[in-house]
Design an enzyme around this catalytic site. Sequence first.
Site, PDB file in Angstrom:
ATOM      1  N   ILE A 123       0.886  -1.174   0.000  1.00 66.52           N
ATOM      2  CA  ILE A 123       0.000   0.000   0.000  1.00 66.52           C
ATOM      3  C   ILE A 123       0.922   1.221   0.000  1.00 66.52           C
ATOM      4  O   ILE A 123       1.855   1.297   0.810  1.00 66.52           O
ATOM      5  CB  ILE A 123      -1.006  -0.003   1.181  1.00 66.52           C
ATOM      6  CG1 ILE A 123      -1.822   1.295   1.206  1.00 66.52           C
ATOM      7  CG2 ILE A 123      -0.348  -0.254   2.517  1.00 66.52           C
ATOM      8  CD1 ILE A 123      -3.050   1.230   2.099  1.00 66.52           C
ATOM      9  N   GLU A 157       2.956  -8.110   6.022  1.00 65.91           N
ATOM     10  CA  GLU A 157       4.229  -7.941   6.734  1.00 65.91           C
ATOM     11  C   GLU A 157       4.629  -6.481   6.615  1.00 65.91           C
ATOM     12  O   GLU A 157       4.406  -5.874   5.583  1.00 65.91           O
ATOM     13  CB  GLU A 157       5.346  -8.771   6.095  1.00 65.91           C
ATOM     14  CG  GLU A 157       5.333 -10.219   6.460  1.00 65.91           C
ATOM     15  CD  GLU A 157       5.019 -11.073   5.255  1.00 65.91           C
ATOM     16  OE1 GLU A 157       5.164 -10.569   4.129  1.00 65.91           O
ATOM     17  OE2 GLU A 157       4.611 -12.229   5.444  1.00 65.91           O
ATOM     18  N   ASN A 162       8.604   0.979  10.397  1.00 63.05           N
ATOM     19  CA  ASN A 162       7.605   1.745   9.633  1.00 63.05           C
ATOM     20  C   ASN A 162       6.384   2.068  10.509  1.00 63.05           C
ATOM     21  O   ASN A 162       5.306   1.491  10.387  1.00 63.05           O
ATOM     22  CB  ASN A 162       7.191   0.945   8.390  1.00 63.05           C
ATOM     23  CG  ASN A 162       6.453   1.807   7.377  1.00 63.05           C
ATOM     24  OD1 ASN A 162       6.025   2.922   7.689  1.00 63.05           O
ATOM     25  ND2 ASN A 162       6.301   1.289   6.177  1.00 63.05           N
ATOM     26  N   TYR A 169      -2.362   0.211  10.203  1.00 62.84           N
ATOM     27  CA  TYR A 169      -2.937  -1.136  10.326  1.00 62.84           C
ATOM     28  C   TYR A 169      -3.616  -1.333  11.691  1.00 62.84           C
ATOM     29  O   TYR A 169      -4.697  -1.911  11.773  1.00 62.84           O
ATOM     30  CB  TYR A 169      -1.857  -2.207  10.103  1.00 62.84           C
ATOM     31  CG  TYR A 169      -1.181  -2.087   8.745  1.00 62.84           C
ATOM     32  CD1 TYR A 169      -1.935  -1.851   7.596  1.00 62.84           C
ATOM     33  CD2 TYR A 169       0.203  -2.193   8.605  1.00 62.84           C
ATOM     34  CE1 TYR A 169      -1.321  -1.714   6.351  1.00 62.84           C
ATOM     35  CE2 TYR A 169       0.818  -2.066   7.365  1.00 62.84           C
ATOM     36  CZ  TYR A 169       0.047  -1.824   6.249  1.00 62.84           C
ATOM     37  OH  TYR A 169       0.649  -1.699   5.017  1.00 62.84           O
TER      38      TYR A 169
HETATM   39  C1  LIG Z   1       1.847   3.837   5.167  1.00 60.72           C
HETATM   40  C2  LIG Z   1       0.989   4.717   4.278  1.00 60.72           C
HETATM   41  C3  LIG Z   1       0.352   3.867   3.176  1.00 60.72           C
HETATM   42  C4  LIG Z   1      -0.141   5.357   5.132  1.00 60.72           C
HETATM   43  O1  LIG Z   1      -0.995   6.100   4.308  1.00 60.72           O
HETATM   44  P1  LIG Z   1      -1.417   7.591   4.714  1.00 60.72           P
HETATM   45  O2  LIG Z   1      -2.354   8.107   3.707  1.00 60.72           O
HETATM   46  O3  LIG Z   1      -0.165   8.350   4.952  1.00 60.72           O
HETATM   47  O4  LIG Z   1      -2.157   7.306   6.114  1.00 60.72           O
HETATM   48  P2  LIG Z   1      -3.406   8.084   6.745  1.00 60.72           P
HETATM   49  O5  LIG Z   1      -3.264   9.542   6.537  1.00 60.72           O
HETATM   50  O6  LIG Z   1      -4.654   7.434   6.284  1.00 60.72           O
HETATM   51  O7  LIG Z   1      -3.190   7.778   8.304  1.00 60.72           O
HETATM   52  C5  LIG Z   1      -3.556   6.542   8.859  1.00 60.72           C
HETATM   53  C6  LIG Z   1      -3.001   6.409  10.260  1.00 60.72           C
HETATM   54  O8  LIG Z   1      -1.584   6.264  10.169  1.00 60.72           O
HETATM   55  C7  LIG Z   1      -0.978   6.964  11.257  1.00 60.72           C
HETATM   56  N1  LIG Z   1      -0.137   8.019  10.731  1.00 60.72           N
HETATM   57  C8  LIG Z   1      -0.334   8.817   9.632  1.00 60.72           C
HETATM   58  N2  LIG Z   1       0.712   9.634   9.458  1.00 60.72           N
HETATM   59  C9  LIG Z   1       1.581   9.362  10.460  1.00 60.72           C
HETATM   60  C10 LIG Z   1       2.852   9.875  10.820  1.00 60.72           C
HETATM   61  N3  LIG Z   1       3.450  10.843  10.092  1.00 60.72           N
HETATM   62  N4  LIG Z   1       3.479   9.346  11.911  1.00 60.72           N
HETATM   63  C11 LIG Z   1       2.911   8.362  12.643  1.00 60.72           C
HETATM   64  N5  LIG Z   1       1.693   7.822  12.354  1.00 60.72           N
HETATM   65  C12 LIG Z   1       1.042   8.334  11.278  1.00 60.72           C
HETATM   66  C13 LIG Z   1      -2.093   7.505  12.114  1.00 60.72           C
HETATM   67  O9  LIG Z   1      -2.417   6.533  13.079  1.00 60.72           O
HETATM   68  C14 LIG Z   1      -3.225   7.642  11.110  1.00 60.72           C
HETATM   69  O10 LIG Z   1      -4.498   7.569  11.676  1.00 60.72           O
HETATM   70  P3  LIG Z   1      -5.231   8.936  12.157  1.00 60.72           P
HETATM   71  O11 LIG Z   1      -5.076   9.928  11.060  1.00 60.72           O
HETATM   72  O12 LIG Z   1      -6.653   8.515  12.365  1.00 60.72           O
HETATM   73  O13 LIG Z   1      -4.508   9.343  13.390  1.00 60.72           O
HETATM   74  C15 LIG Z   1       1.819   5.871   3.628  1.00 60.72           C
HETATM   75  O14 LIG Z   1       2.374   6.661   4.633  1.00 60.72           O
HETATM   76  C16 LIG Z   1       2.896   5.392   2.685  1.00 60.72           C
HETATM   77  O15 LIG Z   1       2.663   5.266   1.475  1.00 60.72           O
HETATM   78  N6  LIG Z   1       4.117   5.134   3.216  1.00 60.72           N
HETATM   79  C17 LIG Z   1       5.237   4.687   2.349  1.00 60.72           C
HETATM   80  C18 LIG Z   1       5.017   3.290   1.779  1.00 60.72           C
HETATM   81  C19 LIG Z   1       4.836   2.284   2.893  1.00 60.72           C
HETATM   82  O16 LIG Z   1       5.598   2.261   3.848  1.00 60.72           O
HETATM   83  N7  LIG Z   1       3.820   1.420   2.746  1.00 60.72           N
HETATM   84  C20 LIG Z   1       3.522   0.384   3.730  1.00 60.72           C
HETATM   85  C21 LIG Z   1       4.161  -0.894   3.320  1.00 60.72           C
HETATM   86  S1  LIG Z   1       3.822  -2.184   4.494  1.00 60.72           S
END
Ligand SMILES: CC(C)(COP(=O)(O)OP(=O)(O)OC[C@H]1O[C@@H](n2cnc3c(N)ncnc32)[C@H](O)[C@@H]1OP(=O)(O)O)[C@@H](O)C(=O)NCCC(=O)NCCS
Length: 198
Positions: A123, A157, A162, A169
Site C-alpha cells: 500500500i 508484513e 515503519n 494497520y
Molecule cells: C503507510 C501509508 C500507506 C499510510 O498512508 P497515509 O495516507 O499516509 O495514512 P493516513 O493519513 O490514512 O493515516 C492513517 C493512520 O496512520 C498513522 N499516521 C499517519 N501519518 C503518520 C505519521 N506521520 N506518523 C505516525 N503515524 C502516522 C495515524 O495513526 C493515522 O491515523 P489517524 O489519522 O486517524 O490518526 C503511507 O504513509 C505510505 O505510502 N508510506 C510509504 C510506503 C509504505 O511504507 N507502505 C507500507 C508498506 S507495508
Amino acid sequence: MKINFLDLKEFKLQSSVLSTDSFSSMQSLQILTDYIIKEMFDLHNEASQTVWDRKMFDEELKREGSGFLICYSDGKKTDGDPETQSKFTSADIGASIVADIQSRILGFFIFYNVLDEMHILDITVAKNMQSKGIGSLMLDRIIKLNKDVGIKFFFLEVRVSNLTAVNLYKKFGFKIFMLRKNYYEDNGEDALCMVKEL
Ligand SMILES: CC(C)(COP(=O)(O)OP(=O)(O)OC[C@H]1O[C@@H](n2cnc3c(N)ncnc32)[C@H](O)[C@@H]1OP(=O)(O)O)[C@@H](O)C(=O)NCCC(=O)NCCS
C-alpha cells in the site's frame, strides 16, 4: 478535488475487449494503462525502501486472485491546492470510474486472495499526499469490498521501523502475531506479521 478509485485489472481487461472493436481505443487504453503503471512505479520508488522489479509486477498483474486498486484525482484543482487540504474523508470520494491521462495517481493497493484470506502486498500513498487520510480510505474500501466476497483474514508484513504503516494497520484492527527476523534483504530488518480477522 475529488478522489476516485480504479481497478487496474478490470481496466486492462476492458482494453483487451475494446481491442476487437476499435484499434485506436485499444491503443489509447494501453497508453493510459502504461501511464498508470509508470506512475505507480514512480510513487513506489519515491516512497518505499523496497525495490520493485517490472517483470515481477507484470507477473503479479496476471496472477489469478491478485487485485490492484488505484486511487487517483481528476487533476482538476477545485478546492484550492490538494496538498494543503488537511484530511480527505469519504465525502471527498467521487463517482468517476474513468481515469484519463490528466489523472493524478495518489496511491495504490496491491493484494492477492486465496480462499478466505487476503495477502496485502503493498500500500503506497504519494509522498506529498501522506498523512491526509488517503491510506485509510483505500484500506477501508478494500476491507469492505472483500468482506462481501467472503474474505475473513487479512495478512501483511511490515518493517518494524515503519511506524506510520503500523499505526494505519492498528487503526483498522490488525494485530501483530509474529516477528520474522531479518526478513528484509536490503538491511536485514525484521518484519512484523499482522493479521485482521473479521
Ligand atoms: C503507510 C501509508 C500507506 C499510510 O498512508 P497515509 O495516507 O499516509 O495514512 P493516513 O493519513 O490514512 O493515516 C492513517 C493512520 O496512520 C498513522 N499516521 C499517519 N501519518 C503518520 C505519521 N506521520 N506518523 C505516525 N503515524 C502516522 C495515524 O495513526 C493515522 O491515523 P489517524 O489519522 O486517524 O490518526 C503511507 O504513509 C505510505 O505510502 N508510506 C510509504 C510506503 C509504505 O511504507 N507502505 C507500507 C508498506 S507495508
